[in-house]
Design an enzyme around this catalytic site. Structure first.
Site, PDB file in Angstrom:
ATOM      1  N   GLY A  46       0.011   6.531  18.276  1.00 50.50           N
ATOM      2  CA  GLY A  46      -0.874   6.314  17.235  1.00 50.50           C
ATOM      3  C   GLY A  46      -0.347   5.277  16.055  1.00 50.50           C
ATOM      4  O   GLY A  46       0.991   5.152  16.083  1.00 50.50           O
ATOM      5  N   GLN A  51      -0.142   2.550   7.291  1.00 46.50           N
ATOM      6  CA  GLN A  51       1.405   2.323   8.068  1.00 46.50           C
ATOM      7  C   GLN A  51       1.610   0.728   8.005  1.00 46.50           C
ATOM      8  O   GLN A  51       2.863   0.399   8.154  1.00 46.50           O
ATOM      9  CB  GLN A  51       1.557   3.083   9.326  1.00 46.50           C
ATOM     10  CG  GLN A  51       1.382   4.521   9.327  1.00 46.50           C
ATOM     11  CD  GLN A  51       1.658   5.082  10.415  1.00 46.50           C
ATOM     12  OE1 GLN A  51       0.580   5.179  11.241  1.00 46.50           O
ATOM     13  NE2 GLN A  51       2.714   5.435  11.084  1.00 46.50           N
ATOM     14  N   CYS A  88       6.999   9.971  13.850  1.00 50.06           N
ATOM     15  CA  CYS A  88       6.043   9.165  12.944  1.00 50.06           C
ATOM     16  C   CYS A  88       6.788   7.735  13.081  1.00 50.06           C
ATOM     17  O   CYS A  88       8.078   7.813  12.740  1.00 50.06           O
ATOM     18  CB  CYS A  88       5.934   9.420  11.639  1.00 50.06           C
ATOM     19  SG  CYS A  88       4.810   8.646  10.405  1.00 50.06           S
ATOM     20  N   LEU A  89       6.028   6.794  13.407  1.00 51.74           N
ATOM     21  CA  LEU A  89       6.466   5.234  13.222  1.00 51.74           C
ATOM     22  C   LEU A  89       7.083   5.244  11.711  1.00 51.74           C
ATOM     23  O   LEU A  89       7.790   4.337  11.617  1.00 51.74           O
ATOM     24  CB  LEU A  89       5.336   4.517  13.632  1.00 51.74           C
ATOM     25  CG  LEU A  89       5.058   4.832  15.275  1.00 51.74           C
ATOM     26  CD1 LEU A  89       3.980   3.622  15.787  1.00 51.74           C
ATOM     27  CD2 LEU A  89       6.134   4.692  16.242  1.00 51.74           C
ATOM     28  N   HIS A 130      -2.904  13.947  13.341  1.00 54.48           N
ATOM     29  CA  HIS A 130      -1.647  13.238  12.726  1.00 54.48           C
ATOM     30  C   HIS A 130      -2.078  11.861  12.034  1.00 54.48           C
ATOM     31  O   HIS A 130      -2.000  11.590  10.754  1.00 54.48           O
ATOM     32  CB  HIS A 130      -0.478  12.696  13.606  1.00 54.48           C
ATOM     33  CG  HIS A 130       0.768  12.083  12.998  1.00 54.48           C
ATOM     34  ND1 HIS A 130       2.068  12.600  12.930  1.00 54.48           N
ATOM     35  CD2 HIS A 130       1.036  10.858  12.623  1.00 54.48           C
ATOM     36  CE1 HIS A 130       2.796  11.920  12.455  1.00 54.48           C
ATOM     37  NE2 HIS A 130       2.036  10.842  12.434  1.00 54.48           N
ATOM     38  N   GLU A 131      -3.027  11.195  12.628  1.00 60.39           N
ATOM     39  CA  GLU A 131      -3.433   9.806  12.048  1.00 60.39           C
ATOM     40  C   GLU A 131      -4.397  10.108  11.187  1.00 60.39           C
ATOM     41  O   GLU A 131      -4.278   9.271  10.078  1.00 60.39           O
ATOM     42  CB  GLU A 131      -4.153   8.995  13.367  1.00 60.39           C
ATOM     43  CG  GLU A 131      -3.240   8.523  14.282  1.00 60.39           C
ATOM     44  CD  GLU A 131      -1.756   8.254  14.057  1.00 60.39           C
ATOM     45  OE1 GLU A 131      -1.614   7.255  13.172  1.00 60.39           O
ATOM     46  OE2 GLU A 131      -0.808   8.479  14.804  1.00 60.39           O
ATOM     47  N   HIS A 134      -2.755  10.491   7.923  1.00 54.20           N
ATOM     48  CA  HIS A 134      -2.298   9.241   7.294  1.00 54.20           C
ATOM     49  C   HIS A 134      -3.298   8.762   6.388  1.00 54.20           C
ATOM     50  O   HIS A 134      -3.047   8.079   5.537  1.00 54.20           O
ATOM     51  CB  HIS A 134      -1.905   8.348   8.345  1.00 54.20           C
ATOM     52  CG  HIS A 134      -0.601   8.411   8.890  1.00 54.20           C
ATOM     53  ND1 HIS A 134       0.405   8.466   8.263  1.00 54.20           N
ATOM     54  CD2 HIS A 134      -0.025   8.573  10.055  1.00 54.20           C
ATOM     55  CE1 HIS A 134       1.720   8.484   8.604  1.00 54.20           C
ATOM     56  NE2 HIS A 134       1.388   8.563  10.070  1.00 54.20           N
TER      57      HIS A 134
HETATM   58  O1  K1U Z   1       1.211   7.543  13.320  1.00 52.95           O
HETATM   59  C1  K1U Z   1       2.390   7.562  13.820  1.00 52.95           C
HETATM   60  O2  K1U Z   1       3.319   7.281  13.018  1.00 52.95           O
HETATM   61  C2  K1U Z   1       2.371   7.591  15.051  1.00 52.95           C
HETATM   62  C3  K1U Z   1       3.037   8.654  15.975  1.00 52.95           C
HETATM   63  C4  K1U Z   1       1.807   9.579  16.340  1.00 52.95           C
HETATM   64  C5  K1U Z   1       2.351  10.911  16.870  1.00 52.95           C
HETATM   65  C6  K1U Z   1       3.487  11.229  17.508  1.00 52.95           C
HETATM   66  C7  K1U Z   1       3.886  12.494  17.973  1.00 52.95           C
HETATM   67  C8  K1U Z   1       2.611  13.561  17.722  1.00 52.95           C
HETATM   68  C9  K1U Z   1       1.837  13.314  17.077  1.00 52.95           C
HETATM   69  C10 K1U Z   1       1.461  11.937  16.674  1.00 52.95           C
HETATM   70  C11 K1U Z   1       4.141   8.281  17.269  1.00 52.95           C
HETATM   71  O3  K1U Z   1       3.572   7.888  18.021  1.00 52.95           O
HETATM   72  S1  K1U Z   1       5.714   8.434  16.916  1.00 52.95           S
HETATM   73  C12 K1U Z   1       6.189   8.100  18.587  1.00 52.95           C
HETATM   74  C13 K1U Z   1       6.427   9.429  19.064  1.00 52.95           C
HETATM   75  O4  K1U Z   1       7.092  10.323  18.653  1.00 52.95           O
HETATM   76  C14 K1U Z   1       5.798   9.617  20.448  1.00 52.95           C
HETATM   77  C15 K1U Z   1       5.502   8.619  21.394  1.00 52.95           C
HETATM   78  C16 K1U Z   1       5.062   9.185  22.548  1.00 52.95           C
HETATM   79  C17 K1U Z   1       4.763  10.204  22.983  1.00 52.95           C
HETATM   80  C18 K1U Z   1       5.143  11.361  21.845  1.00 52.95           C
HETATM   81  C19 K1U Z   1       5.559  10.924  20.826  1.00 52.95           C
HETATM   82 ZN    ZN Z   2       2.758   8.980  11.456  1.00 54.38          ZN
END
Ligand code: K1U
Ligand code: ZN
Length: 184
Positions: A46, A51, A88-89, A130-131, A134
């Site tokens: 996401g 971001q 979170c990225l 989560h998004e 944000h």
């Molecule tokens: O919004 C963001 O920072 C993106 C975030 C979204 C997210 C991850 C995990 C749970 C809820 C929301 C990410 O993608 S962080 C990368 C990550 O942790 C992940 C990647 C693939 C599968 C699961 C997690």
């Molecule tokens: Zn995030």
């Protein structure tokens, strides 16, 4: 399409409220395409506009190969609760367990400005929440207990040194993996 810089914890834009999109234009579609490309390169599921330094109420998600652009998203219904790990990225290498609604119904506009509703469970439900957070200046660490938040922030204090200006520029390695043919 372009890869965008990602703002990390400490950048004030992550705490700002976004502005609803009045009508989806070609400029918004370009932003959506760039956000997808950036999210894939950063290996996320996401990404929300703040971001990447923008205040339009837009996010993208892709869980289980189902890419979704959500413009002006609203949560219409929440059911149950479930705890699960989040990252979170914008806070790389920091993770924490967050309690969220197990199932949500979200209404949004798509890339073409058409209204749609989606019912989501499991990781898609978590990612949408989560998004959408944000888009209202909220981060997953805000839900952690005082102790867990303190430990997450201590980890972040070590990580943040590589992002002096609160900007995460994707590394050559991340870009090369995303684009193995080498064409930019
Ligand atoms: O919004 C963001 O920072 C993106 C975030 C979204 C997210 C991850 C995990 C749970 C809820 C929301 C990410 O993608 S962080 C990368 C990550 O942790 C992940 C990647 C693939 C599968 C699961 C997690
Ligand atoms: Zn995030």
């Amino acid at each position: 399409m372009s890869l965008l810089d990602i703002h990390v914890l400490g950048s004030p834009i992550l705490r700002q409220e976004t502005q609803p999109v009045a009508a989806v234009t070609d400029e918004h579609r370009r932003l959506i395409d760039d956000m997808f490309e950036t999210m894939y390169a950063a290996k996320g599921i996401g990404l929300a506009a703040p971001q990447v330094g923008r205040l339009e109420r837009i996010a993208v998600v892709d869980v289980d190969d189902q890419p979704l652009a959500i413009v002006n998203p609203e949560i219409l219904r929440r059911e149950g609760t479930v705890k699960g790990e989040e990252g979170c990225l914008s806070i790389p290498e920091v993770y924490g367990d967050v309690e969220r609604a197990a199932r949500v119904v979200v209404r949004a506009l798509d890339r073409d400005g058409r209204a749609f509703e989606i019912e989501a469970n499991d990781l898609l439900s978590r990612c949408l929440q989560h998004e959408i957070d944000h888009l209202h200046g909220k981060l997953f660490i805000d839900y952690l207990s005082v102790l867990k938040r303190r430990s997450a922030l201590a980890k972040w204090e070590k990580e943040r040194k590589q992002f002096g200006d609160n900007i995460r520029r994707l590394t050559a390695g991340e870009i090369a993996q995303h684009n193995p043919g080498g064409e930019l």
